[in-house]
Design a protein around this motif. Structure first.
Motif, PDB file in Angstrom:
ATOM      1  N   ASN A  72       0.833  -1.211   0.000  1.00  0.00           N
ATOM      2  CA  ASN A  72       0.000   0.000   0.000  1.00  0.00           C
ATOM      3  C   ASN A  72       0.859   1.250   0.000  1.00  0.00           C
ATOM      4  O   ASN A  72       1.951   1.244   0.552  1.00  0.00           O
ATOM      5  CB  ASN A  72      -0.888   0.045   1.249  1.00  0.00           C
ATOM      6  CG  ASN A  72      -2.212  -0.640   1.030  1.00  0.00           C
ATOM      7  OD1 ASN A  72      -2.671  -0.775  -0.085  1.00  0.00           O
ATOM      8  ND2 ASN A  72      -2.825  -1.081   2.117  1.00  0.00           N
ATOM      9  N   ASP A  73       0.327   2.321  -0.585  1.00  0.00           N
ATOM     10  CA  ASP A  73       1.003   3.613  -0.526  1.00  0.00           C
ATOM     11  C   ASP A  73       0.356   4.460   0.559  1.00  0.00           C
ATOM     12  O   ASP A  73      -0.834   4.327   0.826  1.00  0.00           O
ATOM     13  CB  ASP A  73       0.888   4.353  -1.863  1.00  0.00           C
ATOM     14  CG  ASP A  73       1.707   3.700  -2.965  1.00  0.00           C
ATOM     15  OD1 ASP A  73       2.418   2.727  -2.673  1.00  0.00           O
ATOM     16  OD2 ASP A  73       1.622   4.152  -4.115  1.00  0.00           O
ATOM     17  N   ALA A  74       1.154   5.312   1.186  1.00  0.00           N
ATOM     18  CA  ALA A  74       0.627   6.277   2.153  1.00  0.00           C
ATOM     19  C   ALA A  74       0.589   7.627   1.448  1.00  0.00           C
ATOM     20  O   ALA A  74       1.525   7.994   0.740  1.00  0.00           O
ATOM     21  CB  ALA A  74       1.518   6.339   3.385  1.00  0.00           C
ATOM     22  N   LEU A  75      -0.504   8.367   1.622  1.00  0.00           N
ATOM     23  CA  LEU A  75      -0.675   9.637   0.932  1.00  0.00           C
ATOM     24  C   LEU A  75      -1.143  10.698   1.914  1.00  0.00           C
ATOM     25  O   LEU A  75      -2.025  10.445   2.733  1.00  0.00           O
ATOM     26  CB  LEU A  75      -1.701   9.486  -0.200  1.00  0.00           C
ATOM     27  CG  LEU A  75      -2.052  10.735  -0.994  1.00  0.00           C
ATOM     28  CD1 LEU A  75      -0.852  11.202  -1.798  1.00  0.00           C
ATOM     29  CD2 LEU A  75      -3.223  10.474  -1.913  1.00  0.00           C
ATOM     30  N   ALA A  76      -0.541  11.877   1.837  1.00  0.00           N
ATOM     31  CA  ALA A  76      -0.972  13.004   2.661  1.00  0.00           C
ATOM     32  C   ALA A  76      -0.892  14.278   1.832  1.00  0.00           C
ATOM     33  O   ALA A  76       0.049  14.475   1.063  1.00  0.00           O
ATOM     34  CB  ALA A  76      -0.102  13.131   3.905  1.00  0.00           C
ATOM     35  N   SER A  77      -1.901  15.123   1.986  1.00  0.00           N
ATOM     36  CA  SER A  77      -1.933  16.404   1.294  1.00  0.00           C
ATOM     37  C   SER A  77      -2.295  17.477   2.310  1.00  0.00           C
ATOM     38  O   SER A  77      -3.301  17.360   3.012  1.00  0.00           O
ATOM     39  CB  SER A  77      -2.983  16.348   0.177  1.00  0.00           C
ATOM     40  OG  SER A  77      -3.048  17.599  -0.465  1.00  0.00           O
ATOM     41  N   LYS A  78      -1.457  18.505   2.415  1.00  0.00           N
ATOM     42  CA  LYS A  78      -1.697  19.568   3.393  1.00  0.00           C
ATOM     43  C   LYS A  78      -1.519  20.935   2.740  1.00  0.00           C
ATOM     44  O   LYS A  78      -0.722  21.103   1.821  1.00  0.00           O
ATOM     45  CB  LYS A  78      -0.726  19.445   4.579  1.00  0.00           C
ATOM     46  CG  LYS A  78      -0.902  18.176   5.385  1.00  0.00           C
ATOM     47  CD  LYS A  78      -2.224  18.152   6.101  1.00  0.00           C
ATOM     48  CE  LYS A  78      -2.429  16.852   6.854  1.00  0.00           C
ATOM     49  NZ  LYS A  78      -3.708  16.776   7.514  1.00  0.00           N
ATOM     50  N   THR A  79      -2.255  21.911   3.258  1.00  0.00           N
ATOM     51  CA  THR A  79      -2.188  23.287   2.777  1.00  0.00           C
ATOM     52  C   THR A  79      -1.789  24.194   3.927  1.00  0.00           C
ATOM     53  O   THR A  79      -2.313  24.053   5.029  1.00  0.00           O
ATOM     54  CB  THR A  79      -3.569  23.719   2.231  1.00  0.00           C
ATOM     55  OG1 THR A  79      -3.982  22.778   1.241  1.00  0.00           O
ATOM     56  CG2 THR A  79      -3.507  25.102   1.610  1.00  0.00           C
ATOM     57  N   ALA A  80      -0.860  25.118   3.674  1.00  0.00           N
ATOM     58  CA  ALA A  80      -0.398  26.030   4.725  1.00  0.00           C
ATOM     59  C   ALA A  80       0.131  27.323   4.094  1.00  0.00           C
ATOM     60  O   ALA A  80       0.098  27.494   2.872  1.00  0.00           O
ATOM     61  CB  ALA A  80       0.686  25.364   5.558  1.00  0.00           C
ATOM     62  N   LYS A  81       0.629  28.226   4.953  1.00  0.00           N
ATOM     63  CA  LYS A  81       1.172  29.510   4.479  1.00  0.00           C
ATOM     64  C   LYS A  81       2.507  29.340   3.770  1.00  0.00           C
ATOM     65  O   LYS A  81       2.863  30.125   2.899  1.00  0.00           O
ATOM     66  CB  LYS A  81       1.350  30.470   5.656  1.00  0.00           C
ATOM     67  CG  LYS A  81       0.040  30.949   6.247  1.00  0.00           C
ATOM     68  CD  LYS A  81       0.283  31.885   7.408  1.00  0.00           C
ATOM     69  CE  LYS A  81      -1.030  32.312   8.030  1.00  0.00           C
ATOM     70  NZ  LYS A  81      -0.852  33.151   9.213  1.00  0.00           N
ATOM     71  N   THR A  82       3.285  28.314   4.185  1.00  0.00           N
ATOM     72  CA  THR A  82       4.581  28.057   3.549  1.00  0.00           C
ATOM     73  C   THR A  82       4.664  26.587   3.160  1.00  0.00           C
ATOM     74  O   THR A  82       3.982  25.741   3.738  1.00  0.00           O
ATOM     75  CB  THR A  82       5.757  28.381   4.494  1.00  0.00           C
ATOM     76  OG1 THR A  82       5.727  27.453   5.593  1.00  0.00           O
ATOM     77  CG2 THR A  82       5.704  29.809   5.007  1.00  0.00           C
ATOM     78  N   PHE A  83       5.520  26.298   2.194  1.00  0.00           N
ATOM     79  CA  PHE A  83       5.711  24.910   1.799  1.00  0.00           C
ATOM     80  C   PHE A  83       6.344  24.107   2.933  1.00  0.00           C
ATOM     81  O   PHE A  83       6.039  22.935   3.109  1.00  0.00           O
ATOM     82  CB  PHE A  83       6.577  24.817   0.535  1.00  0.00           C
ATOM     83  CG  PHE A  83       5.830  25.178  -0.719  1.00  0.00           C
ATOM     84  CD1 PHE A  83       4.768  24.398  -1.155  1.00  0.00           C
ATOM     85  CD2 PHE A  83       6.182  26.287  -1.464  1.00  0.00           C
ATOM     86  CE1 PHE A  83       4.071  24.715  -2.320  1.00  0.00           C
ATOM     87  CE2 PHE A  83       5.501  26.608  -2.618  1.00  0.00           C
ATOM     88  CZ  PHE A  83       4.436  25.821  -3.044  1.00  0.00           C
ATOM     89  N   GLU A  84       7.209  24.741   3.717  1.00  0.00           N
ATOM     90  CA  GLU A  84       7.843  24.041   4.837  1.00  0.00           C
ATOM     91  C   GLU A  84       6.805  23.618   5.878  1.00  0.00           C
ATOM     92  O   GLU A  84       6.824  22.490   6.372  1.00  0.00           O
ATOM     93  CB  GLU A  84       8.915  24.928   5.496  1.00  0.00           C
ATOM     94  CG  GLU A  84      10.153  25.155   4.651  1.00  0.00           C
ATOM     95  CD  GLU A  84      10.016  26.280   3.626  1.00  0.00           C
ATOM     96  OE1 GLU A  84      10.987  26.546   2.909  1.00  0.00           O
ATOM     97  OE2 GLU A  84       8.935  26.908   3.526  1.00  0.00           O
ATOM     98  N   GLU A  85       5.884  24.527   6.190  1.00  0.00           N
ATOM     99  CA  GLU A  85       4.838  24.235   7.160  1.00  0.00           C
ATOM    100  C   GLU A  85       3.921  23.116   6.651  1.00  0.00           C
ATOM    101  O   GLU A  85       3.581  22.188   7.385  1.00  0.00           O
ATOM    102  CB  GLU A  85       4.025  25.511   7.419  1.00  0.00           C
ATOM    103  CG  GLU A  85       3.061  25.427   8.572  1.00  0.00           C
ATOM    104  CD  GLU A  85       2.304  26.736   8.791  1.00  0.00           C
ATOM    105  OE1 GLU A  85       1.191  26.662   9.306  1.00  0.00           O
ATOM    106  OE2 GLU A  85       2.834  27.825   8.436  1.00  0.00           O
ATOM    107  N   ALA A  86       3.538  23.196   5.396  1.00  0.00           N
ATOM    108  CA  ALA A  86       2.684  22.168   4.797  1.00  0.00           C
ATOM    109  C   ALA A  86       3.410  20.824   4.770  1.00  0.00           C
ATOM    110  O   ALA A  86       2.802  19.776   5.022  1.00  0.00           O
ATOM    111  CB  ALA A  86       2.264  22.580   3.392  1.00  0.00           C
TER     112      ALA A  86
END
Length: 99
Positions: free
Chosen positions: A63-77
């Motif tokens: 299986n693959d693990a997938l995560a998608s996040k949105t934030a003010k900076t790419f580092e934070e995301a």
């Protein structure tokens, strides 16, 4: 581990790519079945300051693990996505042990 980073419609700088690669490589301590990972960086066209999207897919045997996040900076995301992936990898590892 092979880490592929794709920036959609912009060029990610080396500092950001190094930051992401180092964070992802730490995941190998949690799960030894990681084959590689794909990271996609996007800019959302909104008026909100939280317009940096990071999607990380970690390829694992089975299986693959997938995560998608949105934030003010790419580092934070990236940090947020890595935390979500850590939880998924721990669960995946526990499932393997109970088989």
């Amino acid at each position: 581990m092979n880490v592929t980073i794709s920036a959609i419609k912009f060029k990610a700088d080396q500092k950001l790519e190094t930051f992401i690669t180092e964070k992802i490589e730490k995941l190998t301590k949690l799960h030894d079945g990681i084959i590689g990972s794909e990271v996609t960086l996007k800019l959302d066209n909104t008026d909100k300051p939280e317009n940096k999207i990071v999607e990380i897919r970690v390829k694992i045997k089975g299986n693959d693990a997938l995560a998608s996040k949105t934030a003010k900076t790419f580092e934070e995301a990236t940090d947020q996505a890595i935390e979500a992936l850590k939880k998924q990898l721990v669960k995946s590892k526990e499932k393997e042990r109970t088989k």
